[in-house]
Scaffold this motif. Structure first.
Motif, PDB file in Angstrom:
ATOM      1  N   ILE A  30       0.829  -1.210   0.000  1.00 31.06           N
ATOM      2  CA  ILE A  30       0.000   0.000   0.000  1.00 31.06           C
ATOM      3  C   ILE A  30       0.863   1.260   0.000  1.00 31.06           C
ATOM      4  O   ILE A  30       0.609   2.194  -0.767  1.00 31.06           O
ATOM      5  N   SER A  31       1.881   1.298   0.847  1.00 27.44           N
ATOM      6  CA  SER A  31       2.702   2.512   0.919  1.00 27.44           C
ATOM      7  C   SER A  31       3.486   2.721  -0.375  1.00 27.44           C
ATOM      8  O   SER A  31       3.634   3.862  -0.828  1.00 27.44           O
ATOM      9  N   GLY A  32       3.979   1.652  -0.991  1.00 22.23           N
ATOM     10  CA  GLY A  32       4.670   1.801  -2.270  1.00 22.23           C
ATOM     11  C   GLY A  32       3.755   2.355  -3.345  1.00 22.23           C
ATOM     12  O   GLY A  32       4.145   3.225  -4.133  1.00 22.23           O
ATOM     13  N   ALA A  33       2.510   1.866  -3.393  1.00 19.65           N
ATOM     14  CA  ALA A  33       1.549   2.347  -4.384  1.00 19.65           C
ATOM     15  C   ALA A  33       1.140   3.795  -4.108  1.00 19.65           C
ATOM     16  O   ALA A  33       1.050   4.608  -5.038  1.00 19.65           O
ATOM     17  N   VAL A  34       0.905   4.121  -2.851  1.00 20.73           N
ATOM     18  CA  VAL A  34       0.482   5.484  -2.510  1.00 20.73           C
ATOM     19  C   VAL A  34       1.589   6.482  -2.821  1.00 20.73           C
ATOM     20  O   VAL A  34       1.333   7.556  -3.383  1.00 20.73           O
ATOM     21  N   VAL A  35       2.826   6.147  -2.484  1.00 21.93           N
ATOM     22  CA  VAL A  35       3.937   7.058  -2.774  1.00 21.93           C
ATOM     23  C   VAL A  35       4.095   7.240  -4.281  1.00 21.93           C
ATOM     24  O   VAL A  35       4.328   8.348  -4.756  1.00 21.93           O
ATOM     25  N   PHE A  36       3.934   6.176  -5.043  1.00 18.94           N
ATOM     26  CA  PHE A  36       4.027   6.311  -6.504  1.00 18.94           C
ATOM     27  C   PHE A  36       2.915   7.208  -7.033  1.00 18.94           C
ATOM     28  O   PHE A  36       3.159   8.080  -7.881  1.00 18.94           O
ATOM     29  N   LEU A  37       1.700   7.011  -6.551  1.00 14.55           N
ATOM     30  CA  LEU A  37       0.576   7.810  -7.051  1.00 14.55           C
ATOM     31  C   LEU A  37       0.665   9.275  -6.632  1.00 14.55           C
ATOM     32  O   LEU A  37       0.233  10.158  -7.371  1.00 14.55           O
ATOM     33  N   CYS A  38       1.215   9.540  -5.462  1.00 17.56           N
ATOM     34  CA  CYS A  38       1.298  10.921  -4.972  1.00 17.56           C
ATOM     35  C   CYS A  38       2.468  11.693  -5.575  1.00 17.56           C
ATOM     36  O   CYS A  38       2.395  12.914  -5.680  1.00 17.56           O
ATOM     37  N   ALA A  39       3.535  11.003  -5.920  1.00 18.63           N
ATOM     38  CA  ALA A  39       4.724  11.691  -6.425  1.00 18.63           C
ATOM     39  C   ALA A  39       5.269  10.927  -7.623  1.00 18.63           C
ATOM     40  O   ALA A  39       6.253  10.207  -7.523  1.00 18.63           O
TER      41      ALA A  39
ATOM     42  N   VAL B  34       7.031  -2.760  -5.164  1.00 16.12           N
ATOM     43  CA  VAL B  34       5.812  -2.205  -5.762  1.00 16.12           C
ATOM     44  C   VAL B  34       6.121  -0.878  -6.456  1.00 16.12           C
ATOM     45  O   VAL B  34       5.668  -0.632  -7.583  1.00 16.12           O
ATOM     46  N   HIS B  35       6.896  -0.036  -5.802  1.00 20.53           N
ATOM     47  CA  HIS B  35       7.238   1.259  -6.406  1.00 20.53           C
ATOM     48  C   HIS B  35       8.034   1.061  -7.691  1.00 20.53           C
ATOM     49  O   HIS B  35       7.784   1.724  -8.703  1.00 20.53           O
TER      50      HIS B  35
END
Length: 165
Positions: free
Chosen positions: A59-68, A138-139
């Motif tokens: 989840i954190s890898g996906a969220v960081v990719f989507l946000c930045a 994931v990132h």
């Protein structure tokens, strides 16, 4: 980013404390024993931590990719560092708020023949790396699949070669 990921470690710690199987102990007044000598609760606590950390990493890898989406080395380092710190915070949080760590004192308090829970432990310390490794994987995968490709550089012609038409 690192701070946001690190703070999520508290949530992982709470979930680990809530979902990890409890290890039942019993005392005969002198010695503390496992209630079920062939129980698998101890490894279940480690497995629960690993699975939760894997989910949080994804989840954190996906969220960081989507946000930045612009990415950068600093972002990836922040994600990895935040994942490690979050795992350590979750581990210490689960231990601190779990059952009493002084087993002998706890056994004397509850009395002879009474079943009580063993302290929550993380025996497999490598589990602390699951969150950052999952986040990095994931990132990297999302970056590889969804970022624009660089144009192919034009190859210079060797000396004496004719250009193709």
């Amino acid at each position: 980013m690192a701070l946001g990921v690190t703070v999520a470690g508290v949530l992982l710690g709470l979930l680990w404390l809530w979902l990890a199987p409890k290890i039942p102990l019993v005392s005969n007044g002198k010695v503390v024993y496992f209630q079920n000598t062939e129980g698998e609760e101890a490894i279940g606590a480690d497995g629960t931590f690993v699975l939760l950390a894997l989910g949080f990493g994804v989840i954190s890898g996906a969220v960081v990719f989507l946000c930045a989406r612009s990415g950068g080395v600093a972002l990836v380092v922040a994600l990895a560092l935040g994942g490690v710190l979050a795992s350590v915070i979750a581990w210490r949080f689960g231990i601190a708020f779990g059952p009493d760590n002084d087993v002998a004192r706890h056994a004397r308090q509850v009395g002879k023949g009474v079943v009580f829970d063993a302290p929550l432990e993380l025996r497999a310390k490598g589990a602390l790396l699951v969150w950052p490794l999952a986040a990095m994987a994931v990132h990297l995968a999302l970056t590889g699949f969804f970022t624009p490709r660089d144009p192919e550089p034009e190859q210079p012609l060797p000396a004496g070669a004719w250009p193709r038409s």
